[in-house]
Design an enzyme around this catalytic site. Structure first.
Site, PDB file in Angstrom:
ATOM      1  N   GLU A  34       0.879  -1.171   0.000  1.00 56.53           N
ATOM      2  CA  GLU A  34       0.000   0.000   0.000  1.00 56.53           C
ATOM      3  C   GLU A  34       0.916   1.220   0.000  1.00 56.53           C
ATOM      4  O   GLU A  34       1.854   1.290   0.816  1.00 56.53           O
ATOM      5  CB  GLU A  34      -0.887   0.030   1.249  1.00 56.53           C
ATOM      6  N   ARG A 259       6.694 -12.612   9.159  1.00 54.80           N
ATOM      7  CA  ARG A 259       7.356 -11.370   8.788  1.00 54.80           C
ATOM      8  C   ARG A 259       8.682 -11.241   9.525  1.00 54.80           C
ATOM      9  O   ARG A 259       8.920 -11.887  10.533  1.00 54.80           O
ATOM     10  CB  ARG A 259       6.463 -10.182   9.127  1.00 54.80           C
ATOM     11  N   LYS A 269       4.946   0.288   9.797  1.00 51.90           N
ATOM     12  CA  LYS A 269       4.882   1.562   9.087  1.00 51.90           C
ATOM     13  C   LYS A 269       4.319   2.656   9.977  1.00 51.90           C
ATOM     14  O   LYS A 269       4.731   3.804   9.902  1.00 51.90           O
ATOM     15  CB  LYS A 269       3.987   1.411   7.847  1.00 51.90           C
TER      16      LYS A 269
END
Length: 555
Positions: A34, A259, A269
């Site tokens: 994104e 992750r 983020k």
RNA sequence: UGCCGGAUCGUCUAAUGGUAGGACAGCGGCCUUUGGAGCCGUAUGUGGAGGUUCGAAUCCUCCUCCGGCAGCCA
């Protein structure tokens, strides 16, 4: 001995699929960021995983922007992401794709679902939906709008698209199961009304698809075979599958992996954005950040990040990876490629009293002992030099191999010198050293048989150039700052040290960005792309050399 | 607490019923005109209890611990 490619559970799945011809021999992966922030090293793991799969199995790799939320996304992020993915070497060919380009098709799929009686327009407010969703142990309640007719739903949905309703007034929801143990199946929202300018679609749309609804469609439209995402989407897979099954369209396989987490930093983020917005760091590419752009600016190479990515592997268990794995990868790479130079960070002047004052010698220096082809350069030597302040001690501890009063040390590429006198200010500060040199000990003459314990680096005081050098340390003081709600309190106040009056050998006059140097005995450095200019040189320390002395000293 | 997932050296990761291996970090040594690099050596691990089996990290049962999920974020 053959270099075996490390395997992992995803490669096993793909090899099985290839064997059974599940996808007609195709492998097609994607990286779907994104554009709401800069990419970090965790994204690099995902990019390299997805790209590596496509490369190794002769498949394709798409870069696809998952731009379904106009309120958070910006063109700046799109640009930075493209640059970072390219820099890492993940080849998406001409496939820079945007989910927002599929909005019309997604809309038609939604109409299809309404027609099948599997979706409805709901008038519940955000609060209303939350209140009826139930809890971990109690089922949710069905919306009073759940059983509207297909015609009414179609009509309302079209009017939603046409902008007849304000933000939040209505949603389109999938009709699944309000009692499901999986929250994602309790009539999830497919579309919400957002009257907001989209970075690519402008004001063409005022309804936007949610992640779960959109993502499988994006994968399906692009013909993705293996849709690889992180563990937190595991609970979403039943919904991913449900949408595609209801629609009866091409259905990729979602696979989840753990992750990357690195110790002594944060990797979300949201948190990185906060560090930037609240000026704890100097932008997304502040060299202390774990972003790809920061590593690039700091002097990391794409090769080192790729190597790191191979080292850490891929699995399903949560992990907190030690930063030393990354540091090993960059040292290992830079050791082979970085040109050696001499630089004195914190200078101490040394006058060589028996060296002719006017004389200047050009001494031969090896550019890189790890690379024969790198050749030699010359370094000027004269009676006044700078050495590192830390390379002299009046009162040395045991095993200190450098200069001490009355002691000898070799100057790299030059002579053995002996410290004869320490000049101090009235306050006791060491200002200068007076030394003598032994003309018989010049490097490379074959007469340098004299054994001295230490060899130190130096620069000519009359020929050196000035620079600012920035030394970086870990951004946080604790291993897992994200685990603490007060994570900001653990920022390392000493994560940046700016050294103003460093002295470099003159060959560095023409140093350029994106070139890695080893400052001998100190570490790897590169010209800072942000603050360095033709008037003042600024270097970043990429990583230190391994330092057994420092380690000895600590214990 | 409902559902989903996970647990192998300090860290990351292999072993897919047949000698628990590698890398990083550590430690010891060699070498060294970078206390770098390199080379050699070394210690450390299957969460627990049962069971199946000639043989279990792997299969079964129970337990423990860890992670994720109640956005109209992704």
């Amino acid at each position: 001995m053959t270099e075996e490619k490390k395997t992992n559970f995803i490669r096993e799945i793909i090899e099985e699929d290839l064997k059974t011809n599940k996808w007609g021999g195709r492998v097609h992966t994607r990286f779907p960021p994104e554009p709401n922030g800069y990419l970090h090293i965790g994204h690099a793991k995902s990019i390299l995983l997805n790209y590596g799969l496509a490369r190794d199995y002769k498949g394709k790799f798409n870069l696809r922007f998952d731009d379904t939320n106009p309120e958070k996304e910006e063109q700046e992020y799109v640009d930075s992401i493209i640059e970072d993915v390219k820099w890492l070497g993940a080849d998406f060919e001409d496939r820079i794709l945007f989910a927002s380009d599929y909005f019309e098709q997604m809309y038609q799929y939604a109409v299809d679902l309404i027609n099948k009686g599997n979706a409805y327009v709901c008038d519940l407010s955000a609060d209303g939906i939350r209140e009826t969703r139930g809890t971990l142990t109690e089922p949710g309640k069905e919306s009073p709008y759940r059983n509207r007719s297909v015609e009414e739903n179609l009509n309302l949905f079209e009017r939603m698209r046409n902008g007849e309703f304000p933000n939040g007034a209505k949603t389109l929801r999938a009709k699944i199961d309000m009692a499901s143990a999986n929250f994602n199946l309790r009539d999830p929202i497919m579309y919400r009304i957002v009257h907001s300018e989209h970075h690519r679609q402008g004001s063409d749309w005022c309804i936007y698809p949610t992640y779960d609804w959109a993502h499988g469609l994006e994968d399906s439209i692009e013909g993705i075979t293996h849709s690889i995402c992180t563990l937190e989407f595991e609970n979403h897979r039943p919904l991913y599958d449900w949408y595609l099954n209801q629609l009866g369209i091409y259905h990729p396989q979602q696979i989840e992996f753990a992750r990357l987490n690195l110790n002594y930093t944060v990797m979300s983020k949201r948190k990185l954005l906060q560090l930037v917005k609240e000026s704890y760091v100097d932008g997304w590419d502040d060299p202390r950040m774990p972003t790809i752009s920061a590593y690039r600016r700091r002097g990391y190479t794409p090769e080192s990040i790729r190597s790191f990515s191979d080292i850490i592997g891929v699995a399903k268990r949560d992990a907190l990876t030690d930063i030393s794995l990354l540091e090993f990868a960059i040292r290992d790479d830079l050791n082979k490629r970085a040109q050696r130079v001499m630089a004195v960070l914190k200078p101490l002047k040394v006058v060589i009293t028996n060296y002719p004052e006017e004389k200047v010698e050009d001494l031969n220096a090896v550019n890189n002992p790890e690379d024969e082809k790198s050749g030699y350069r010359t370094i000027p030597f004269c009676s006044e030099i700078f050495i590192e302040q830390s390379d002299f001690m009046e009162d040395p501890p045991k095993k200190y191999f450098r200069l001490v009063p009355g002691g000898e040390v070799r100057l790299k590429y030059a002579y053995v010198i002996k410290c004869e006198e320490v000049i101090k200010s009235s306050s006791g500060e060491i200002l200068e050293l007076r030394c003598t040199y032994d003309p018989e000990t010049r490097s490379g003459t074959g007469t340098s048989a004299r054994k001295v314990k230490g060899t130190i680096h130096w620069v000519s005081a009359r020929h050196s150039i000035d620079a600012e050098v920035r030394l970086y340390d870990r951004l946080f003081n604790i291993e897992d700052p994200a685990a603490d709600d007060n994570w900001l309190e653990h920022i390392n106040p000493d994560s940046l040290e700016i050294v103003k009056n460093s002295k470099l050998e003159p060959s560095l006059k023409n140093a350029r960005t994106r070139v890695n140097y080893q400052f001998e005995r100190l570490g790897y450095f590169c010209v800072d792309s942000k603050y360095s200019n033709e008037h003042s040189l600024v270097f970043n320390r990429t990583v230190t050399l391994k330092d057994t002395w420092a380690k000895l000293n600590k214990s």
